[in-house]
Enzyme design. Structure first.
Site, PDB file in Angstrom:
ATOM      1  N   GLU A 432       0.831  -1.202   0.000  1.00 43.00           N
ATOM      2  CA  GLU A 432       0.000   0.000   0.000  1.00 43.00           C
ATOM      3  C   GLU A 432       0.867   1.254   0.000  1.00 43.00           C
ATOM      4  O   GLU A 432       1.612   1.512   0.939  1.00 43.00           O
ATOM      5  CB  GLU A 432      -0.894  -0.002   1.245  1.00 43.00           C
ATOM      6  N   ASP A 505      -1.307  -1.375   5.544  1.00 40.31           N
ATOM      7  CA  ASP A 505      -1.184  -0.811   6.882  1.00 40.31           C
ATOM      8  C   ASP A 505      -2.215  -1.416   7.829  1.00 40.31           C
ATOM      9  O   ASP A 505      -3.289  -1.863   7.408  1.00 40.31           O
ATOM     10  CB  ASP A 505      -1.381   0.707   6.848  1.00 40.31           C
ATOM     11  N   ASP A 509      -7.973   2.035   6.467  1.00 38.93           N
ATOM     12  CA  ASP A 509      -7.709   2.096   5.031  1.00 38.93           C
ATOM     13  C   ASP A 509      -6.979   0.842   4.560  1.00 38.93           C
ATOM     14  O   ASP A 509      -7.275   0.295   3.489  1.00 38.93           O
ATOM     15  CB  ASP A 509      -6.871   3.340   4.698  1.00 38.93           C
TER      16      ASP A 509
END
Length: 646
Positions: A432, A505, A509
């Protein structure tokens, strides 16, 4: 050099082999393996009642950690075995590859094909008790796994089978305590058992299955007179059916009993759930091929007969008729042959023609009825839309192939590839963000680890058509990097990396990105999941630093346990992978010797389909209901409490 003689050969007696290598028989000694013990006993009872020898199965989870299964079938044979000279009960529970399911006389259809189920449950239990009600008599035998001189002897009969008196009951009652020397946790999960029994009840219409949990004083009865018709209605409950009720077909041909229920919903993916003798076949097989062939033929004939193909540019393919399809196909047959030991794909060649014949006849008769013409029209209209999209997608793919060199150069700019050409050892991390991607590129082992940074959230493929999914740059990049293609073009042999690892993470998100990617892989590259190629990386949440030591921790529970007795320490909460140095990321997340990863598997395709539809689909209602039922809004963030305390 050490000598190697006949005296060095170890002969495992009785059930000792099961205890020494439990993974060979139940897959794992975790929760899945624990519940497998129960499934083996349940499946024996289901085979009995499904063949018409009873109509009820009762499963009980007891307060003392034991589980029991009672059926009203014929009862396990109690007479002495002619060769082994022990009772039938003792044969079933102490001999591997023994049972009444190898011949054709006792069971017309059976899910237990290898004869190891009951004996494996016995081998991996502290104790197991069997009560048989047969021919007006009650019989009892107890088995124990006994430890002598440091060695455990598995499933040993305490005494021979004993006759206890008269009874008006009939059937078999099995109660057992899983062995805590084998399993870390021996507590059965109610929801796991309930879902399994619900699926079984759907597949065996009219059979009554009762689940009792004495630990929480709960009792539920599962019985579906509509069988898989009710199953399809259940599966489409949170979707938008295009007609009602589901189409249903049932017939028997050459000792193969075929049932099919199908419905169409307002989305773009197909969901076919197939079973053989109550065993799920998530990888499909010959029976699914027969059904798909029949569906394509009958719907093409219907469209031609009713002059519904007016656009000369439209030519229907099988995939067009399966857009938005939700179907359950259940067959029961003798001499089942599965491909591989996991029982996930049917290999019987004869199943294809038999299923095709039954489905062709049944679907033809259904659409021949005047009252069902509207259903046919609805399906054909949906297929037209799918055909147009497929044609547009094909043109886009051809254009992409023509621009292959350009696409490759674009991929080179995004993918930090590894130098190894050996797909069996290669790994690709989907990371990410550019920041985390940069750190991962610096920290990786360049020989076999590739890094693909995502520069934005990929498209949620649950809500979009395939052409819209392919229009998303991040999705195209992932497809290009993996190398297998998708959908009907998917070829596992072209896979460039043995491990594809989602590395996001540890925040909302990051979780959303993980869910989006798993949804895409499930819908369009599912063989990567069934083949065990998809992983989720587990970066640490915390770093605890004391005067002389650094410790990385991965969960709130680990943090609480580790800091319980610490008085002076620094606590760092990692909000993102980019906060780590390259060395830290290697040590905690990339290094195979120290990292933690979750291998994504598909244990229950039906449950996975429902969960993905609920969490990633358009309908907000089911998500809201789930959150209201299970979310704990009063729970404080553990990190915040630790930060305040420190």
């Amino acid at each position: 050099m050490a000598s190697y003689d006949s005296k060095d050969l170890i002969v495992l007696e009785g059930l000792d082999a099961v205890r020494m290598r439990p993974g060979m028989y139940i897959g794992t000694t975790g929760s899945k393996g624990l519940h497998h013990l129960l499934w083996e006993i349940i499946d024996n009872s289901i085979d009995e009642v499904a063949n018409g020898f009873g109509n009820k199965v009762e499963v009980t989870l007891h307060k003392d950690g034991t589980a029991s299964v009672l059926d009203n079938g014929r009862g396990i044979p109690v007479s002495p075995h002619p060769k082994l000279k022990i009772s039938g009960v003792e044969v079933v529970f102490t001999q591997l590859h023994a049972g009444g399911k190898f011949g054709d006389n006792n069971y017309k259809y059976s899910g237990g094909l290898h004869g190891v189920g009951a004996s494996v449950t016995n081998a991996l239990s502290r104790w197991l008790e069997v009560t048989v009600y047969k021919d007006g008599k009650k019989y009892f035998e107890r088995f124990e796994s006994i430890e002598k001189k440091g060695k455990i002897h598995s499933g040993v009969p305490v005494k021979p089978l004993a006759e206890l008196g008269n009874t008006t009951l009939r059937g078999t009652y099995v109660k057992f305590l899983p062995d805590d020397r084998v399993f870390k946790d021996i507590e059965f999960n109610y929801d796991t058992v309930y879902e399994r029994l619900k699926e079984t009840a759907f597949l065996n219409k009219g059979i009554q299955i009762e689940l009792i949990d004495e630990r929480i004083n709960k009792r539920e009865t599962l019985c579906y007179e509509g069988g898989i018709r009710d199953y399809v209605t259940h599966l489409t409950m949170d979707k938008k059916p295009l007609f009602f009720p589901p189409i249903y077909i049932e017939n028997e041909i050459d000792d193969t009993y075929v049932t099919l229920a199908l419905q169409y919903v307002d989305n773009y993916t197909e969901s076919i759930f197939s079973y053989v003798n109550n065993i799920p076949t998530p990888e499909g097989g010959t029976h699914e091929v027969g059904f798909k062939t029949a569906l394509t033929k009958v719907l093409n004939d219907f469209a031609k007969k009713h002059n519904l193909i007016k656009d000369k540019d439209i030519t229907f393919m099988g995939d067009d008729f399966r857009e938005g399809l939700v179907a359950v196909l259940s067959i029961k047959m003798k001499n089942v042959q599965f491909e591989g030991q996991t029982k996930t794909k049917l290999g019987n060649v004869e199943a294809r023609s038999r299923v095709e014949s039954v489905c062709t006849q049944g679907l033809t008769e259904f659409f021949a009825s005047k009252k069902n013409e509207n259903v046919g029209n609805i399906i054909i209209e949906k297929a037209k839309g799918a055909a147009r999209v497929r044609a547009a997608t094909k043109r886009a793919k051809e254009t992409a192939r023509a621009k292959n060199s350009i696409e490759s150069s674009m991929l080179i700019g995004k993918l930090a590839n590894c130098t190894s050409k050996n797909a069996e050892i290669n790994e690709m991390f989907i990371v990410e963000g550019d920041s985390a991607g940069g750190t991962a590129k610096q920290g990786r082992d360049r020989y076999y680890q590739a890094i693909l940074p995502l520069r934005g959230k990929p498209l949620n493929s649950e809500k979009k058509r395939i052409d819209q999914v392919l229009a998303n740059e991040e999705i195209r990049t992932i497809i290009g990097a993996i190398g297998t293609g998708i959908g009907e073009d998917f070829k596992l042999e072209n896979l460039k990396y043995n491990k594809i690892i989602i590395l996001s993470d540890a925040d909302q998100d990051g979780m959303h990105i993980r869910c989006i990617l798993l949804t895409f892989f499930f819908r369009y590259m599912r063989p990567l999941i069934t083949n065990g190629n998809i992983y989720v990386g587990m970066p640490p949440l915390y770093k605890v630093t004391t005067r002389d030591k650094e410790k990385y921790l991965y969960t709130d529970e680990e943090l609480e346990e580790y800091t319980k007795h610490l008085t002076n320490y620094n606590l760092q909460r990692y909000k993102g992978l980019g906060e780590m140095s390259a060395e830290q990321l290697w040590t905690t997340t990339l290094d195979p010797a120290h990292r933690s990863m979750i291998r994504v598997s598909l244990e229950d395709a039906v449950k996975a389909d429902q969960e993905i539809s609920m969490w990633m689909g358009d309908d907000v209602g089911p998500r809201k209901d789930y959150i209201n039922k299970y979310a704990n809004f009063n729970k404080q963030d553990n990190f915040e409490k630790k930060k305040e305390a420190n």
